[in-house]
Design an enzyme around this catalytic site. Structure first.
Site, short mmCIF file in Angstrom:
data_model
loop_
_atom_site.label_atom_id
_atom_site.label_comp_id
_atom_site.label_asym_id
_atom_site.label_seq_id
_atom_site.Cartn_x
_atom_site.Cartn_y
_atom_site.Cartn_z
CD GLU A 1 -26.04 -23.35 27.73
OE1 GLU A 1 -26.99 -23.91 28.38
OE2 GLU A 1 -25.39 -22.27 27.93
CD GLU B 1 -26.35 -18.35 25.74
OE1 GLU B 1 -26.60 -18.53 26.93
OE2 GLU B 1 -26.80 -18.93 24.87
C1 GCB Z 1 -28.09 -20.55 28.35
C2 GCB Z 1 -28.78 -20.84 27.37
C3 GCB Z 1 -29.89 -19.75 26.90
C4 GCB Z 1 -30.57 -19.31 28.04
C5 GCB Z 1 -29.85 -18.71 28.85
C6 GCB Z 1 -30.35 -18.31 30.42
O1 GCB Z 1 -27.02 -20.91 28.85
O2 GCB Z 1 -27.99 -21.00 26.37
O3 GCB Z 1 -30.81 -20.43 26.13
O4 GCB Z 1 -31.68 -18.38 27.97
O5 GCB Z 1 -28.57 -19.49 29.31
O6 GCB Z 1 -30.77 -16.94 30.48
O7 GCB Z 1 -30.38 -19.17 31.37
#
Ligand code: GCB
Length: 575
Positions: free
Chosen positions: A374, A463
């Site tokens: 990201e 994710e």
């Molecule tokens: C994301 C990140 C990750 C965070 C996650 C979140 O996009 O890559 O490191 O922990 O979201 O839970 O917000």
């Protein structure tokens, strides 16, 4: 302070938990006489991971400096320990956990100068990533020896020609110009299947057993052993060094809509992890690691991403041994400030990729490098930055695809033109349209279709997830309840099930387990998007995902029933 461990959570001192600056570790050890009195012995100090900037002294003499956590570094201390009157050796390591716009991950120190609000000299460390900035000596600190002429590095590449395995090797030796190298490849029964000699060569393995991912084959993760023996003369005496490297023979390819392992389509059904647990923070811990692998097996997961930094070498070794496929990510997380796209940052990022590829290049489990998570890849300098970084990584290792994980818009992302596989994070009905599970399907379809139409490259949903407090139940589902997490996953799965027939090649849940973060109004003691708690107990969504992953395994791999035996205990752990 125990090693390995983060220093943050082991004491009752709140100041130490949040400490930013220099910490000092010191330990005196007594070395065997052979090490201190035999000049043909090379004594090496190896530090598995120090967060982030480390300076090392032995008996007060500066021996090493290293920038960045998560990766090992070494110092040859032979001269020092062999010249003194003592057999003892005092190891001093100073570590600074400050993050700047040019470290990886980047961060900023912000001074609060308003004397009406803050004490004198008050500052905070700002970061753009979502995990607690644990620090300290996270992995073992070791002393080991080699002869002064020694095997310094081995590079393996594998290919397959019909049923013949091709294992090419390159060996680098230090400390001698004239040496002999003998190479033997043994199968799992210890039988020599092929031999070679010299610093480089190609071994042909007839009727090769390929290295297959877990659940893709009835005998996954087949490992040969490459034995390398170097012999030479030093001071008129024969000297030899010997190294054994596990070798998995497999191929990896990417087409416009598939990810192929051994020419078979591979679908990533897995997790994103963190190195994180109670008390030890990011400190390496065998029981925790083995527990996590047993949970992966229970879940039917075939893969994970090392979000958001390289994991311990022991983790990679277990992945090789159990067939868990890895997307190996460097600590390029939270690169969002424009200063972090300049030459100083880029140069460091290139060096970190060199260290990572050097450490992990021989793991068959590693099928792709991820250079970042990201980043602000829509910014103007991101184009040059990612082009350079990805080209460099491919030059270091032409055998693996390279990616970075994006959450930018498909139309403005300047880094994705250079990746082989598009990895996209999205949090529909969590960070956007929160509470509205009904928007997930249209939004996810649009996401996939836009990226694919623009680039014709395979896509991984790298994710997706929802914060969930175990024991919170709400029907109809409300945010933070176990039902909401399940509902959100199910909506994603409906679209993934359509698109995996086309060009989506994987889904990785955020996150395997709850993990610690900085405090914030959106974090109830850490990030709770785990399907397991931080103590590794399942939330309801874990069972849902388990059903799905075993179904996917049966569709795409060889046939399995959800195992009664829920651990890797069928194959003994021996180290
Ligand atoms: C994301 C990140 C990750 C965070 C996650 C979140 O996009 O890559 O490191 O922990 O979201 O839970 O917000």
């Amino acid at each position: 302070m125990p090693v390995p461990s983060s220093f943050n959570d082991v004491s009752q001192d709140g100041q130490l938990r949040h400490f930013i600056g220099w910490v000092w570790y010191e330990r005196e050890v007594t070395l065997p006489q052979r090490w201190t009195q035999d000049p043909s012995t090379r004594v090496v100090l190896r530090i598995g991971s120090a967060h982030y900037y480390a300076i090392v002294w032995v008996n007060g003499v500066h021996v090493a400096e290293h920038e960045g956590g998560h990766l090992p570094f070494e110092a040859d201390i032979s001269k020092l320990v062999q010249s003194g009157p003592l057999d003892s050796c005092r190891i001093t390591i100073a570590i600074n956990n400050t993050l700047t716009p040019h470290t990886l991950p980047p961060g900023t120190i912000r001074y609060q100068n308003d004397a009406s609000k803050y004490p004198k000299g008050y500052f905070v460390q700002d970061i753009n990533f979502d995990f607690f900035n644990y620090a300290g000596l996270h992995r073992p600190v070791l002393l080991y020896t080699t002869p002064t002429a020694y095997i310094d590095d081995i590079t393996i590449n594998t290919d397959v020609d019909r049923d013949t395995g091709l294992v090419s090797y390159q060996i680098s030796v230090q400390g001698s110009e004239h040496f002999e190298l003998e190479v033997r490849l043994m199968d799992e029964d210890g039988k020599v299947v092929v031999q070679g000699s010299g610093a480089q060569g190609l071994l042909l393995v007839p009727a090769a057993h390929l290295w297959w991912p877990y659940l893709m084959h009835e005998h996954p993760a087949y490992l040969y052993s490459l034995e390398v023996r170097m012999t030479t003369q030093a001071a008129g005496r024969p000297v030899s060094d010997f190294y054994v490297l596990p070798v998995g023979i497999r191929t990896v390819q990417v087409t416009h809509n598939q990810f192929l392992i051994n020419e078979q389509p591979f679908y990533f059904h897995g997790v994103n992890k963190h190195e994180d647990s109670d008390i030890r923070g990011k400190g390496f811990d065998w029981p925790l690691l083995v527990k996590d692998f047993n949970l992966l097996r229970w879940l039917g997961a075939n893969s994970f991403r090392t979000s958001h930094y390289p994991y311990a070498e022991e983790v990679m070794q277990l992945c090789d041994r159990y067939g868990i496929v890895v997307i190996d990510e460097c600590p390029g997380v939270g690169i969002v400030l424009s200063q972090s796209f300049g030459n100083e940052s880029l140069q460091h990022h290139l060096e970190v990729m060199e260290e990572l590829v050097r450490r992990d290049k021989n793991h068959p489990a590693v099928v792709m490098w991820s250079v970042a998570n990201e980043p602000a890849s829509n910014l103007e300098p991101a184009g040059y930055y990612f082009k350079t970084l990805i080209t460099h990584t491919k030059a270091l290792d032409p055998s693996r695809p390279v990616t970075f994980v994006t959450n930018s818009n498909y139309a403005t992302d300047r880094g994705v033109p250079y990746v082989d596989v598009i990895c996209v994070n999205s949090y529909f009905s969590w960070y956007h349209d929160f509470g509205h599970l009904e928007v997930i399907q249209p939004q996810l379809q649009t996401q996939f279709e836009s990226w694919y139409k623009t680039y014709q490259k395979p896509i991984i949903q790298s994710e997706y997830g929802a914060e969930t407090i175990p024991g919170f139940h709400e029907d109809p589902p409300l945010m933070f309840s176990e039902e909401y997490q399940k509902g959100l996953l199910q909506q994603y799965h409906l679209v993934l099930d359509q698109k995996r027939k086309e060009y989506v090649v994987g889904e990785l849940i955020w996150n395997f387990a709850d993990f610690m973060t900085n405090q914030s109004p959106t974090r109830a003691i850490g990030n709770r998007k785990g399907i397991f708690t931080r103590q590794r107990q399942p939330k309801s969504a874990a069972f849902l995902l388990r059903d799905r992953y075993w179904k996917l395994a049966n569709e795409t791999g060889s046939h399995h029933s959800v195992p009664e035996l829920q651990s890797f205990g069928t194959r003994p752990f021996t180290f």
